[in-house]
Scaffold this motif. Structure first.
Motif, mmCIF file in Angstrom:
data_model
loop_
_atom_site.group_PDB
_atom_site.id
_atom_site.type_symbol
_atom_site.label_atom_id
_atom_site.label_comp_id
_atom_site.label_asym_id
_atom_site.label_seq_id
_atom_site.Cartn_x
_atom_site.Cartn_y
_atom_site.Cartn_z
ATOM 1 N N GLU A 192 -32.435 22.175 -98.367
ATOM 2 C CA GLU A 192 -33.756 21.804 -97.920
ATOM 3 C C GLU A 192 -32.515 20.450 -97.416
ATOM 4 O O GLU A 192 -31.607 19.716 -98.078
ATOM 5 C CB GLU A 192 -34.647 21.313 -98.836
ATOM 6 C CG GLU A 192 -35.343 20.759 -97.688
ATOM 7 C CD GLU A 192 -35.632 18.848 -97.316
ATOM 8 O OE1 GLU A 192 -35.591 18.129 -96.882
ATOM 9 O OE2 GLU A 192 -34.939 18.326 -98.547
ATOM 10 N N LEU A 193 -32.556 19.900 -95.540
ATOM 11 C CA LEU A 193 -31.260 18.624 -95.671
ATOM 12 C C LEU A 193 -31.441 17.143 -94.984
ATOM 13 O O LEU A 193 -30.724 17.065 -94.212
ATOM 14 C CB LEU A 193 -30.939 20.150 -94.095
ATOM 15 C CG LEU A 193 -30.631 20.871 -94.724
ATOM 16 C CD1 LEU A 193 -30.639 21.712 -92.896
ATOM 17 C CD2 LEU A 193 -28.957 20.411 -95.258
ATOM 18 N N SER A 194 -33.144 16.751 -96.120
ATOM 19 C CA SER A 194 -32.952 15.443 -95.903
ATOM 20 C C SER A 194 -32.798 15.064 -96.058
ATOM 21 O O SER A 194 -31.813 14.875 -97.020
ATOM 22 C CB SER A 194 -35.173 15.639 -96.293
ATOM 23 O OG SER A 194 -34.684 15.782 -97.309
ATOM 24 N N TYR A 195 -31.726 13.748 -95.455
ATOM 25 C CA TYR A 195 -31.530 12.623 -95.908
ATOM 26 C C TYR A 195 -29.932 13.264 -96.209
ATOM 27 O O TYR A 195 -29.429 12.601 -96.855
ATOM 28 C CB TYR A 195 -31.723 12.152 -96.885
ATOM 29 C CG TYR A 195 -33.417 11.639 -97.184
ATOM 30 C CD1 TYR A 195 -32.928 10.229 -96.580
ATOM 31 C CD2 TYR A 195 -34.161 11.719 -98.184
ATOM 32 C CE1 TYR A 195 -33.680 8.880 -96.844
ATOM 33 C CE2 TYR A 195 -35.220 10.364 -97.320
ATOM 34 C CZ TYR A 195 -35.378 8.963 -97.196
ATOM 35 O OH TYR A 195 -36.457 8.241 -97.361
ATOM 36 N N ARG A 196 -29.652 14.252 -95.615
ATOM 37 C CA ARG A 196 -27.905 14.409 -96.592
ATOM 38 C C ARG A 196 -27.444 13.839 -95.008
ATOM 39 O O ARG A 196 -27.544 13.694 -93.785
ATOM 40 C CB ARG A 196 -28.444 16.087 -95.301
ATOM 41 C CG ARG A 196 -26.768 16.429 -95.917
ATOM 42 C CD ARG A 196 -26.017 16.812 -97.376
ATOM 43 N NE ARG A 196 -24.849 16.527 -97.342
ATOM 44 C CZ ARG A 196 -23.689 16.250 -97.271
ATOM 45 N NH1 ARG A 196 -23.626 17.216 -99.034
ATOM 46 N NH2 ARG A 196 -22.024 16.013 -97.366
ATOM 47 N N PRO A 197 -26.436 13.734 -96.138
ATOM 48 C CA PRO A 197 -25.086 12.535 -95.146
ATOM 49 C C PRO A 197 -24.806 13.503 -94.289
ATOM 50 O O PRO A 197 -23.978 14.752 -94.957
ATOM 51 C CB PRO A 197 -24.486 11.640 -96.476
ATOM 52 C CG PRO A 197 -25.677 11.819 -97.902
ATOM 53 C CD PRO A 197 -26.680 12.757 -97.426
#
Length: 307
Positions: free
Chosen positions: A225-230
């Motif tokens: 899941e890709l939220s907040y992924r730096p």
């Protein structure tokens, strides 16, 4: 010859006022979205309380989903009252075109974040919630939970709940590092082969892409899941090259999420979804649809909503 022809065609287009930058020519993805990481916490609404105890009532949050084309959500809330409120509002969610996939959150309050993995009352909470279910049906998963130290993946309750998830085919939404991903999956009877672990943020601490690739290859049902992924997107709002390559390599393994853990995320929900639609539009259409909708829908057996 081909290069000369391309240059000539470009010159004609520019002279005719038709030239468009390849980046600008990309159209945002316009299909359905599956929000795989949504909280309806008590900061957003203490249910049955008047404002200001409920700054984001059901009508508000559902309107935000509807106008952004979000047609399904993984709902997990602190406490679980928020998820139950969404599950109970069947007429309202139906009118908004939103399917609620309920998860059991392991937290009654913020204090539980730091010790749930060794607290027997959390296992009891989970089993009670599983028995009771929600107004719209059974829970489909556990989490989101946090392990700020990967060593805590060895906690007795962490082990017990991973076994339970494997045995009852519950998905797991885990905010952990790459080491804890391995440890949690090793606790399961299937050694992670059958475990639907959704890795919240896919390494919020900046896990190298090569390491994410390694884990995806080793555990066939691991989802990212890709939220907040730096480092996910670059200055143009499109996927950075190494992330684009990874998603193209595993188009059936990634999902998007809002992570509405604080009310500011609700206030910027429109912007979050627009940002996803922008970089999804830079992917091949079939891959964009997988990441935006199909992967989440497949995990939980949801029907295709159409275009």
């Amino acid at each position: 010859m081909r290069r000369a022809l391309a240059i000539g065609l470009t010159a004609i287009a520019v002279l005719g006022g038709l030239w468009v930058s390849p980046v600008l020519a990309r159209q945002p993805y316009n299909g359905p979205l599956f929000d795989a990481h949504l909280h309806y916490n008590d900061e957003a609404c203490v249910h049955d309380a008047p404002a200001p105890g409920c700054p984001h009532p059901l009508s508000d949050v559902l309107a935000r989903m509807q106008r952004n084309g979000v047609q399904a959500i993984i709902a997990n809330s602190r406490p679980n009252d928020g998820t139950k409120a969404l599950a109970q509002a069947r007429e309202q969610t139906r009118a908004a075109g939103v399917t609620v996939v309920p998860f059991i959150r392991l937290y009654r309050d913020r204090a539980d974040y730091n010790h749930w993995f060794r607290d027997p009352s959390i296992a009891e909470l989970v089993r009670t919630e599983l028995t009771q279910g929600t107004p719209s049906g059974p829970y489909r998963g556990l989490g989101e939970f946090h392990l700020y130290d990967s060593a805590n993946a060895q906690g007795a309750i962490a082990r017990e709940l991973m076994v339970l998830a494997d045995q009852q085919d519950l998905a797991v939404l885990a905010h952990v590092d790459d080491v804890a991903v391995e440890q949690l999956l090793r606790h399961t009877p299937s050694q992670g082969r059958n475990t639907r672990l959704i890795w919240a943020h896919t390494g919020i601490g900046g896990t190298p892409v090569a390491r994410v690739d390694e884990l995806m290859a080793r555990f066939p049902r691991l989802m990212g899941e890709l939220s907040y992924r730096p480092g996910l997107t670059c200055d143009d709002g499109q996927l950075c090259p190494e992330w684009r390559a990874l998603i193209l390599k595993y188009p059936d393994r990634f999902m998007i999420g809002s992570d509405t853990w604080i009310n500011q995320r609700w206030l910027y929900y429109d912007e979050l979804m627009k940002a996803y639609r922008l970089w999804l539009g830079g992917l091949p259409p079939e891959v964009a649809r997988q990441v935006a909708w199909n992967n989440g829908a497949r995990l939980f057996g949801l029907p295709d909503p159409g275009p």
